[in-house]
Design an enzyme around this catalytic site. Structure first.
Site, PDB file in Angstrom:
ATOM      1  N   CYS A   1      36.852  48.377  71.608  1.00 54.23           N
ATOM      2  CA  CYS A   1      36.830  49.688  72.262  1.00 54.23           C
ATOM      3  C   CYS A   1      36.262  49.569  73.675  1.00 54.23           C
ATOM      4  O   CYS A   1      35.486  48.650  73.981  1.00 54.23           O
ATOM      5  CB  CYS A   1      35.959  50.661  71.484  1.00 54.23           C
ATOM      6  SG  CYS A   1      36.637  51.185  69.908  1.00 54.23           S
TER       7      CYS A   1
ATOM      8  N   GLU B   1      33.973  51.344  75.121  1.00 56.02           N
ATOM      9  CA  GLU B   1      32.504  51.456  75.167  1.00 56.02           C
ATOM     10  C   GLU B   1      31.849  50.099  74.953  1.00 56.02           C
ATOM     11  O   GLU B   1      30.930  49.704  75.668  1.00 56.02           O
ATOM     12  CB  GLU B   1      32.002  52.415  74.079  1.00 56.02           C
ATOM     13  CG  GLU B   1      32.432  53.849  74.251  1.00 56.02           C
ATOM     14  CD  GLU B   1      33.737  54.168  73.546  1.00 56.02           C
ATOM     15  OE1 GLU B   1      34.653  53.294  73.515  1.00 56.02           O
ATOM     16  OE2 GLU B   1      33.859  55.290  73.042  1.00 56.02           O
TER      17      GLU B   1
ATOM     18  N   CYS C   1      31.171  51.905  67.737  1.00 51.27           N
ATOM     19  CA  CYS C   1      30.558  51.978  69.078  1.00 51.27           C
ATOM     20  C   CYS C   1      29.237  52.727  69.028  1.00 51.27           C
ATOM     21  O   CYS C   1      28.293  52.389  69.753  1.00 51.27           O
ATOM     22  CB  CYS C   1      31.511  52.636  70.065  1.00 51.27           C
ATOM     23  SG  CYS C   1      32.907  51.553  70.461  1.00 51.27           S
TER      24      CYS C   1
END
Ligand code: THU
Length: 132
Positions: free
Chosen positions: A55, A57, A91
């Protein structure tokens, strides 16, 4: 919103253009502010073996950690979703690991919402839980 917040959001939006997302076609950009004042961006990077996807993040956070940042002051995430999309569970756990206190979620239309770590992941499992 501070000038630094605006820069953080602008960087998240900028690196979103680099998202490698041929499978979901859902581009995500993120940026974190290190205690040094430096800003680090990251996008989502997908894989044909879907679970290997990283991801945005986590890409941004790992980028900052790899540059030697020991404290991360804020995270910004930009998607096209309305309302702005929040970080996924994995995350959130990484945000908790690095105790990132402020999370700005935003979209391309300019909607911005600020969240705290405890709103994002209340009662987070942490390293302290493993020390008896
Ligand atoms: N994605 C992120 O980059 N961040 C999140 O918090 C949620 C999901 C990515 C993963 C995948 O590449 C795409 O968005 C669709 O799930």
């Amino acid at each position: 919103m501070t000038e630094t917040d605006k820069k953080l959001l602008a960087e998240a939006k900028r690196v979103r253009d680099f998202a490698y997302c041929p499978y979901s076609k859902f581009a995500v950009g993120a940026a974190v502010l290190g205690a040094s004042g430096e800003i680090y961006g990251g996008c989502n990077v997908e894989n044909a073996a879907y679970s290997v996807t990283n991801c945005a993040e986590r890409t941004a956070i790992y980028n900052a950690v790899s540059a030697g940042e020991e404290d991360i002051l804020a995270l910004a995430v930009v998607t096209e979703s309305s309302p702005p999309a929040t970080p996924c569970g994995a995350c959130r756990q990484v945000v908790a690991e690095f105790r990132i206190p402020r999370i700005l979620i935003a979209n391309l239309a300019g909607e911005v919402k600020e969240m705290t770590l405890s709103e994002l992941l209340p009662d987070a499992f942490s390293g302290e839980d493993t020390m008896g």
